[in-house]
Design an enzyme around this catalytic site. Structure first.
Site, mmCIF file in Angstrom:
data_model
loop_
_atom_site.group_PDB
_atom_site.id
_atom_site.type_symbol
_atom_site.label_atom_id
_atom_site.label_comp_id
_atom_site.label_asym_id
_atom_site.label_seq_id
_atom_site.Cartn_x
_atom_site.Cartn_y
_atom_site.Cartn_z
ATOM 1 N N PRO A 235 0.939 -1.229 0.004
ATOM 2 C CA PRO A 235 0.115 -0.073 -0.181
ATOM 3 C C PRO A 235 1.025 1.248 0.001
ATOM 4 O O PRO A 235 0.697 1.933 0.975
ATOM 5 C CB PRO A 235 -0.644 -0.177 1.106
ATOM 6 N N CYS A 236 1.524 1.633 -0.960
ATOM 7 C CA CYS A 236 2.043 2.787 -1.192
ATOM 8 C C CYS A 236 1.232 4.111 -1.074
ATOM 9 O O CYS A 236 1.722 5.096 -0.802
ATOM 10 C CB CYS A 236 2.946 2.771 -2.312
ATOM 11 N N HIS A 237 0.065 3.916 -1.517
ATOM 12 C CA HIS A 237 -1.231 4.728 -1.344
ATOM 13 C C HIS A 237 -1.235 5.573 -0.039
ATOM 14 O O HIS A 237 -1.709 6.453 0.100
ATOM 15 C CB HIS A 237 -2.253 4.323 -1.987
#
Length: 161
Positions: free
Chosen positions: A125-127
């Site tokens: 989850p780089c978001h």
């Protein structure tokens, strides 16, 4: 290498793997769309568990993924990507906080670069990484997709099935 595509609320996703683990999840639209290599073979069945978990995630009922991953990157990138997977569903962290968590307090920019090279979007989850001031910054799929994913995880969106 094997691949398939998955239609999602954020657009078509390209899944790439070897039949045992997922090597990439890329948005077909965005800053750096990945093209299907002529050497790859489409094999939808190999990605059925990934597609099922993605569908559950986008339906708001799966906060964590249980998918074997193989991500190619240098040791620093690997460290960042491992830490990304520790950010709880529905929460965010700044690039500076992430740098401190991995023991490189002054490396916020390097963390940002590694974050941008994440080969498995959404699942890793780089978001969930945001600017120090709480602003949305840098997302390969575009800030509108980042906002969508964060709103989905916050329970703001109701997609319905």
């Amino acid at each position: 290498m094997l691949y398939t595509t998955f239609d999602s609320p954020i657009g078509e996703l390209l899944l790439v793997g070897d039949g045992h683990s997922l090597h990439g999840l890329h948005m077909r639209e965005g800053r750096r769309p990945l093209r299907v290599s002529p050497a790859w073979e489409r094999h939808d069945e190999s990605f059925a568990p990934v597609a099922e978990q993605l569908a559950e995630y986008f339906d708001g009922v799966r906060p964590e993924f249980e998918i074997p991953l193989t991500m190619a990157g240098n040791p620093f990138e690997q460290l960042v990507w491992e830490e990304l997977q520790r950010i709880p569903y529905g929460e965010t962290i700044s690039y500076g906080e992430l740098a401190r968590h991995i023991g490189h307090a002054s490396a916020a920019r390097a963390v940002g670069l590694a974050n941008g090279r994440n080969p498995v979007a959404v699942i890793v989850p780089c978001h969930r990484v945001i600017g120090a001031d709480g602003s949305l910054t840098g997302y390969g799929g575009g800030l509108e997709r980042k906002r969508f994913l964060l709103d989905l995880e916050a329970g703001v969106l109701t997609l319905g099935t």
